[in-house]
Design a protein around this motif. Structure first.
Motif, PDB file in Angstrom:
ATOM      1  N   ASN A 149      27.686  51.913  58.621  1.00  0.00           N
ATOM      2  CA  ASN A 149      28.952  52.554  58.975  1.00  0.00           C
ATOM      3  C   ASN A 149      29.125  52.603  60.485  1.00  0.00           C
ATOM      4  OD1 ASN A 149      28.415  54.776  56.288  1.00  0.00           O
ATOM      5  ND2 ASN A 149      30.076  53.315  56.359  1.00  0.00           N
ATOM      6  N   HIS A 150      30.364  52.781  60.896  1.00  0.00           N
ATOM      7  CA  HIS A 150      30.699  52.906  62.311  1.00  0.00           C
ATOM      8  C   HIS A 150      31.605  54.120  62.470  1.00  0.00           C
ATOM      9  CE1 HIS A 150      31.843  51.824  66.388  1.00  0.00           C
ATOM     10  NE2 HIS A 150      33.118  51.897  66.029  1.00  0.00           N
ATOM     11  N   VAL A 151      31.297  54.965  63.446  1.00  0.00           N
ATOM     12  CA  VAL A 151      32.158  56.103  63.751  1.00  0.00           C
ATOM     13  C   VAL A 151      32.917  55.778  65.028  1.00  0.00           C
ATOM     14  CG1 VAL A 151      32.258  58.537  64.390  1.00  0.00           C
ATOM     15  CG2 VAL A 151      30.679  57.789  62.606  1.00  0.00           C
ATOM     16  N   GLU A 152      34.230  55.959  64.983  1.00  0.00           N
ATOM     17  CA  GLU A 152      35.086  55.668  66.132  1.00  0.00           C
ATOM     18  C   GLU A 152      35.904  56.911  66.468  1.00  0.00           C
ATOM     19  OE1 GLU A 152      38.581  52.447  67.247  1.00  0.00           O
ATOM     20  OE2 GLU A 152      38.293  53.013  65.150  1.00  0.00           O
ATOM     21  N   VAL A 153      35.862  57.297  67.746  1.00  0.00           N
ATOM     22  CA  VAL A 153      36.699  58.391  68.222  1.00  0.00           C
ATOM     23  C   VAL A 153      37.831  57.760  69.013  1.00  0.00           C
ATOM     24  CG1 VAL A 153      36.806  60.486  69.622  1.00  0.00           C
ATOM     25  CG2 VAL A 153      34.746  59.991  68.281  1.00  0.00           C
ATOM     26  N   VAL A 154      39.064  58.088  68.622  1.00  0.00           N
ATOM     27  CA  VAL A 154      40.244  57.476  69.227  1.00  0.00           C
ATOM     28  C   VAL A 154      40.989  58.531  70.039  1.00  0.00           C
ATOM     29  CG1 VAL A 154      42.436  56.302  68.775  1.00  0.00           C
ATOM     30  CG2 VAL A 154      40.432  55.833  67.329  1.00  0.00           C
ATOM     31  N   PHE A 155      41.159  58.244  71.339  1.00  0.00           N
ATOM     32  CA  PHE A 155      41.948  59.080  72.243  1.00  0.00           C
ATOM     33  C   PHE A 155      43.276  58.367  72.438  1.00  0.00           C
ATOM     34  CE2 PHE A 155      37.672  60.336  73.066  1.00  0.00           C
ATOM     35  CZ  PHE A 155      37.726  61.649  73.500  1.00  0.00           C
ATOM     36  N   GLU A 156      44.353  59.010  71.982  1.00  0.00           N
ATOM     37  CA  GLU A 156      45.667  58.397  72.105  1.00  0.00           C
ATOM     38  C   GLU A 156      46.656  59.460  72.559  1.00  0.00           C
ATOM     39  OE1 GLU A 156      48.387  56.525  68.818  1.00  0.00           O
ATOM     40  OE2 GLU A 156      46.618  55.267  69.164  1.00  0.00           O
ATOM     41  N   ASN A 157      47.174  59.299  73.775  1.00  0.00           N
ATOM     42  CA  ASN A 157      48.046  60.299  74.397  1.00  0.00           C
ATOM     43  C   ASN A 157      47.328  61.650  74.421  1.00  0.00           C
ATOM     44  OD1 ASN A 157      50.027  58.282  74.720  1.00  0.00           O
ATOM     45  ND2 ASN A 157      50.792  58.652  72.659  1.00  0.00           N
ATOM     46  N   ASP A 158      47.887  62.655  73.786  1.00  0.00           N
ATOM     47  CA  ASP A 158      47.239  63.965  73.760  1.00  0.00           C
ATOM     48  C   ASP A 158      46.526  64.223  72.439  1.00  0.00           C
ATOM     49  OD1 ASP A 158      47.495  65.007  76.243  1.00  0.00           O
ATOM     50  OD2 ASP A 158      49.205  66.303  75.803  1.00  0.00           O
ATOM     51  N   LYS A 159      46.304  63.194  71.671  1.00  0.00           N
ATOM     52  CA  LYS A 159      45.732  63.324  70.338  1.00  0.00           C
ATOM     53  C   LYS A 159      44.353  62.658  70.289  1.00  0.00           C
ATOM     54  CE  LYS A 159      47.344  61.159  66.474  1.00  0.00           C
ATOM     55  NZ  LYS A 159      48.329  60.766  65.477  1.00  0.00           N
ATOM     56  N   ILE A 160      43.409  63.330  69.634  1.00  0.00           N
ATOM     57  CA  ILE A 160      42.068  62.774  69.425  1.00  0.00           C
ATOM     58  C   ILE A 160      41.796  62.809  67.935  1.00  0.00           C
ATOM     59  CG2 ILE A 160      39.641  62.894  70.066  1.00  0.00           C
ATOM     60  CD1 ILE A 160      40.430  64.921  72.230  1.00  0.00           C
ATOM     61  N   GLU A 161      41.266  61.710  67.398  1.00  0.00           N
ATOM     62  CA  GLU A 161      40.887  61.652  65.992  1.00  0.00           C
ATOM     63  C   GLU A 161      39.586  60.870  65.862  1.00  0.00           C
ATOM     64  OE1 GLU A 161      45.020  61.648  63.545  1.00  0.00           O
ATOM     65  OE2 GLU A 161      44.542  59.767  64.578  1.00  0.00           O
ATOM     66  N   ALA A 162      38.815  61.178  64.826  1.00  0.00           N
ATOM     67  CA  ALA A 162      37.564  60.474  64.567  1.00  0.00           C
ATOM     68  C   ALA A 162      37.644  59.815  63.195  1.00  0.00           C
ATOM     69  CB  ALA A 162      36.384  61.426  64.644  1.00  0.00           C
ATOM     70  N   PHE A 163      37.170  58.582  63.143  1.00  0.00           N
ATOM     71  CA  PHE A 163      37.240  57.789  61.911  1.00  0.00           C
ATOM     72  C   PHE A 163      35.874  57.233  61.550  1.00  0.00           C
ATOM     73  CE2 PHE A 163      41.375  57.502  63.934  1.00  0.00           C
ATOM     74  CZ  PHE A 163      42.249  57.774  62.876  1.00  0.00           C
ATOM     75  N   LEU A 164      35.642  57.085  60.254  1.00  0.00           N
ATOM     76  CA  LEU A 164      34.447  56.439  59.729  1.00  0.00           C
ATOM     77  C   LEU A 164      34.881  55.104  59.146  1.00  0.00           C
ATOM     78  CD1 LEU A 164      31.401  56.594  58.964  1.00  0.00           C
ATOM     79  CD2 LEU A 164      32.142  57.638  56.809  1.00  0.00           C
ATOM     80  N   HIS A 165      34.238  54.030  59.589  1.00  0.00           N
ATOM     81  CA  HIS A 165      34.550  52.678  59.065  1.00  0.00           C
ATOM     82  C   HIS A 165      33.421  52.235  58.155  1.00  0.00           C
ATOM     83  CE1 HIS A 165      37.757  51.802  62.030  1.00  0.00           C
ATOM     84  NE2 HIS A 165      37.043  52.581  62.812  1.00  0.00           N
TER      85      HIS A 165
END
Length: 165
Positions: A149-165
């Protein structure tokens, strides 16, 4: 493999608030705290933590980025601060995801060549796949994942989200 959201912006902001309060609590005797964000996402997370710290305390802070080649971490490490800026200070090293622990271990090693008062580590997501004996002092979430698996933290504008691939 599909990606699954594991942390949304609201959850991450709550974790940032909690982590910032923990940092304040463990640095109550310090005059100045140096936040070190491992480039790129660790630095973005460090800036968010700094914003929250400033809401809750009047401590003095410095923030810097630490550039590490994550594929070859022993090759070269560079810091945006001079040694005199963090000598005899409390240092908080921040990264978004802890996978094997090698990046965080080399970041810690970089600062151990200088006299400091305290060193703590922060990650948003600890994947529990450490290959190195490194401990995280403050974490958003521990996540047991498959090694592929891969964990990705995405910073986009004022929003942060974390995803599991």
């Amino acid at each position: 493999m599909d990606k699954k959201k594991i942390l949304d912006n609201f959850q991450i902001n709550k974790k940032i608030k909690r982590i910032s309060l923990q940092i304040i609590e463990c640095n109550i005797e310090e005059n100045e705290i140096v936040l070190v964000g491992i480039k790129k996402n660790g630095y973005l997370l460090a800036k968010k933590i700094l914003d929250e710290l400033k809401k809750n305390t009047d401590f003095s802070f410095k923030i810097c980025s630490l550039k590490i080649n994550k594929k070859q971490p022993f090759d070269s490490i560079s810091c945006s601060l001079e040694i005199s800026d963090y000598k005899n200070k409390s240092i908080i090293i921040i990264d978004d995801v802890l996978n094997s622990g090698s990046t965080l271990m080399y970041a810690v090693k970089y600062f151990l060549d200088t006299k400091i008062t305290q060193l703590k580590t922060v990650v948003l997501v600890d994947r529990n796949h450490k290959k190195f004996p490194i401990k995280v002092d403050f974490k958003g979430v521990s996540l047991s994942t498959a090694i592929q698996n891969h964990v990705e933290v995405v910073f986009e504008n004022d929003k942060i989200e974390a995803f599991l691939h």
